[in-house]
Design an enzyme around this catalytic site. Structure first.
Site, PDB file in Angstrom:
ATOM      1  N   ALA A   1       0.800  -1.219   0.000  1.00 29.59           N
ATOM      2  CA  ALA A   1       0.000   0.000   0.000  1.00 29.59           C
ATOM      3  C   ALA A   1       0.842   1.284   0.000  1.00 29.59           C
ATOM      4  O   ALA A   1       0.408   2.311  -0.527  1.00 29.59           O
ATOM      5  CB  ALA A   1      -0.934  -0.011   1.198  1.00 29.59           C
TER       6      ALA A   1
ATOM      7  N   PHE B   1      -2.714   1.053   5.258  1.00 28.32           N
ATOM      8  CA  PHE B   1      -3.353   0.572   6.480  1.00 28.32           C
ATOM      9  C   PHE B   1      -2.626   1.053   7.736  1.00 28.32           C
ATOM     10  O   PHE B   1      -3.222   1.486   8.690  1.00 28.32           O
ATOM     11  CB  PHE B   1      -3.368  -0.959   6.504  1.00 28.32           C
TER      12      PHE B   1
ATOM     13  N   HIS C   1      -3.696  -9.811  -4.037  1.00 28.54           N
ATOM     14  CA  HIS C   1      -4.960  -9.606  -3.330  1.00 28.54           C
ATOM     15  C   HIS C   1      -6.088  -9.162  -4.254  1.00 28.54           C
ATOM     16  O   HIS C   1      -7.088  -8.616  -3.797  1.00 28.54           O
ATOM     17  CB  HIS C   1      -4.754  -8.610  -2.186  1.00 28.54           C
TER      18      HIS C   1
HETATM   19  P1  CNA Z   1       0.566  -1.491   5.266  1.00 27.83           P
HETATM   20  O1  CNA Z   1       0.571  -2.570   6.269  1.00 27.83           O
HETATM   21  O2  CNA Z   1      -0.392  -0.359   5.436  1.00 27.83           O
HETATM   22  O3  CNA Z   1       2.045  -0.941   5.193  1.00 27.83           O
HETATM   23  C1  CNA Z   1       2.385   0.137   4.372  1.00 27.83           C
HETATM   24  C2  CNA Z   1       3.860   0.389   4.558  1.00 27.83           C
HETATM   25  O4  CNA Z   1       4.268   1.332   3.583  1.00 27.83           O
HETATM   26  C3  CNA Z   1       4.238   0.962   5.936  1.00 27.83           C
HETATM   27  O5  CNA Z   1       5.353   0.263   6.414  1.00 27.83           O
HETATM   28  C4  CNA Z   1       4.590   2.427   5.625  1.00 27.83           C
HETATM   29  O6  CNA Z   1       5.645   2.904   6.452  1.00 27.83           O
HETATM   30  C5  CNA Z   1       5.050   2.341   4.218  1.00 27.83           C
HETATM   31  N1  CNA Z   1       4.827   3.556   3.413  1.00 27.83           N
HETATM   32  C6  CNA Z   1       3.748   4.361   3.408  1.00 27.83           C
HETATM   33  N2  CNA Z   1       3.887   5.305   2.487  1.00 27.83           N
HETATM   34  C7  CNA Z   1       5.093   5.102   1.897  1.00 27.83           C
HETATM   35  C8  CNA Z   1       5.817   5.757   0.890  1.00 27.83           C
HETATM   36  N3  CNA Z   1       5.332   6.825   0.256  1.00 27.83           N
HETATM   37  N4  CNA Z   1       7.024   5.265   0.531  1.00 27.83           N
HETATM   38  C9  CNA Z   1       7.559   4.183   1.172  1.00 27.83           C
HETATM   39  N5  CNA Z   1       6.932   3.534   2.154  1.00 27.83           N
HETATM   40  C10 CNA Z   1       5.703   3.980   2.501  1.00 27.83           C
HETATM   41  O7  CNA Z   1       0.313  -2.064   3.791  1.00 27.83           O
HETATM   42  P2  CNA Z   1       0.759  -3.470   3.179  1.00 27.83           P
HETATM   43  O8  CNA Z   1       0.553  -3.361   1.715  1.00 27.83           O
HETATM   44  O9  CNA Z   1       2.039  -3.945   3.704  1.00 27.83           O
HETATM   45  O10 CNA Z   1      -0.395  -4.409   3.781  1.00 27.83           O
HETATM   46  C11 CNA Z   1      -1.018  -5.253   3.021  1.00 27.83           C
HETATM   47  C12 CNA Z   1      -2.506  -4.888   2.756  1.00 27.83           C
HETATM   48  C13 CNA Z   1      -2.844  -3.441   2.590  1.00 27.83           C
HETATM   49  C14 CNA Z   1      -2.836  -5.481   1.435  1.00 27.83           C
HETATM   50  O11 CNA Z   1      -3.762  -6.489   1.644  1.00 27.83           O
HETATM   51  C15 CNA Z   1      -3.459  -4.403   0.575  1.00 27.83           C
HETATM   52  O12 CNA Z   1      -4.500  -4.914  -0.191  1.00 27.83           O
HETATM   53  C16 CNA Z   1      -3.941  -3.389   1.529  1.00 27.83           C
HETATM   54  N6  CNA Z   1      -4.147  -2.031   1.012  1.00 27.83           N
HETATM   55  C17 CNA Z   1      -3.999  -1.744  -0.309  1.00 27.83           C
HETATM   56  C18 CNA Z   1      -4.181  -0.461  -0.761  1.00 27.83           C
HETATM   57  C19 CNA Z   1      -4.009  -0.159  -2.232  1.00 27.83           C
HETATM   58  O13 CNA Z   1      -4.341  -1.002  -3.070  1.00 27.83           O
HETATM   59  N7  CNA Z   1      -3.477   1.009  -2.575  1.00 27.83           N
HETATM   60  C20 CNA Z   1      -4.524   0.568   0.139  1.00 27.83           C
HETATM   61  C21 CNA Z   1      -4.692   0.226   1.504  1.00 27.83           C
HETATM   62  C22 CNA Z   1      -4.492  -1.061   1.928  1.00 27.83           C
END
Ligand code: CNA
Length: 238
Positions: free
Chosen positions: A24, A35, A121
């Site tokens: 994400a 998230f 996903h």
């Molecule tokens: P997460 O657990 O929310 O982790 C996100 C990570 O990204 C964190 O460690 C942040 O520090 C880091 N982060 C945030 N912004 C940035 C940036 N600009 N540059 C670098 N690092 C950054 O999300 P994960 O993807 O690890 O968790 C998995 C879930 C979240 C999946 O099942 C997704 O489907 C789900 N998700 C997806 C979306 C999307 O499709 N855009 C949005 C929200 C959640």
């Protein structure tokens, strides 16, 4: 920081077998909240925590509430790819990036032009009737109110993997194959907290494991290069 980015650039310039594994955080610079960041969905207040709402049990029990959250927080149809999505697509066109393995469901890698995208996903862009399997456009879901229904009366379900649901085995196997054979594995914008997706990085056998993430992750210690910075800003310099 500049030194680390310069090293990554050197590795990327010399490679024709880069695989990217992301989450994400790759899309936060496109305006889609993740998230687990401080302004992420887990830190906003809802009646239920996001992992409850986004579970299969909740979807079946309270579809109205599911779709209220889903339309408000998971659908971002106007979002545009940022420098990270665009760079990965450029590397693919140049024959450098073999695949993007993503936990994201927003379709932004494809919008940026990447073709080999393994969506662990699923995607908000695909939607099917649970009864007759008729496909529906995401705009039908976004524009409607309440629980979206098919002509046949069935509920239209987004093709996203909810908590408690299993991942598609073809997508997993293909991801494992790419990761296992990668020269460089770049992991970006993921907390590596969601399994089984996060476990896929264990298949990497090379010595150029790169982590680009704003915060620390459980894989920092075994990475060969760690960059704690916004991924769009980093990739814009590559
Ligand atoms: P997460 O657990 O929310 O982790 C996100 C990570 O990204 C964190 O460690 C942040 O520090 C880091 N982060 C945030 N912004 C940035 C940036 N600009 N540059 C670098 N690092 C950054 O999300 P994960 O993807 O690890 O968790 C998995 C879930 C979240 C999946 O099942 C997704 O489907 C789900 N998700 C997806 C979306 C999307 O499709 N855009 C949005 C929200 C959640």
């Amino acid at each position: 920081m500049d030194e680390q980015i310069a090293r990554l650039k050197e590795w990327v310039d010399a490679s024709d077998n880069i695989v990217f594994f992301g989450g994400a955080g790759v899309s936060t610079e496109s305006g889609i909240p993740d998230f687990r960041s401080v302004d992420g969905l887990y830190n906003q207040q809802y009646k239920y925590p996001p992992e409850t709402i986004l579970s299969h049990t909740f979807f079946m029990a309270e579809p109205e509430e599911f779709f209220r959250f889903y339309r408000a927080k998971m659908l971002a149809l106007d979002a545009q790819p940022n420098a990270a999505h665009l760079k990965l697509a450029e590397w693919e066109r140049m024959g450098k990036c073999r695949a993007v393995v993503t936990q994201n469901i927003d379709g932004l890698h494809q919008k940026a032009g990447s073709k080999e995208v393994l969506e662990l996903h699923g995607s908000v862009l695909r939607n099917y009737c649970m009864r007759c399997h008729k496909p529906y456009d995401v705009r039908d879901i976004a524009a409607g109110i309440g629980v979206p229904k098919c002509e046949c009366g069935g509920i239209i379900k987004p093709d996203v993997v909810l908590y408690e649901e299993s991942l598609d085995s073809y997508t997993i196997n293909k991801s494992v194959e790419y990761i296992r054979n990668a020269d460089i594995l770049i992991i970006g914008g993921t907390s590596l907290a969601v399994y089984p997706a996060a476990g896929l990085i264990d298949y990497y056998r090379g010595n150029k494991l790169v982590l680009v993430n704003k915060s620390e992750t459980p894989a920092d210690r075994r990475a060969n290069l760690v960059i704690h910075a916004p991924i769009g800003q980093v990739f814009a310099q590559l």
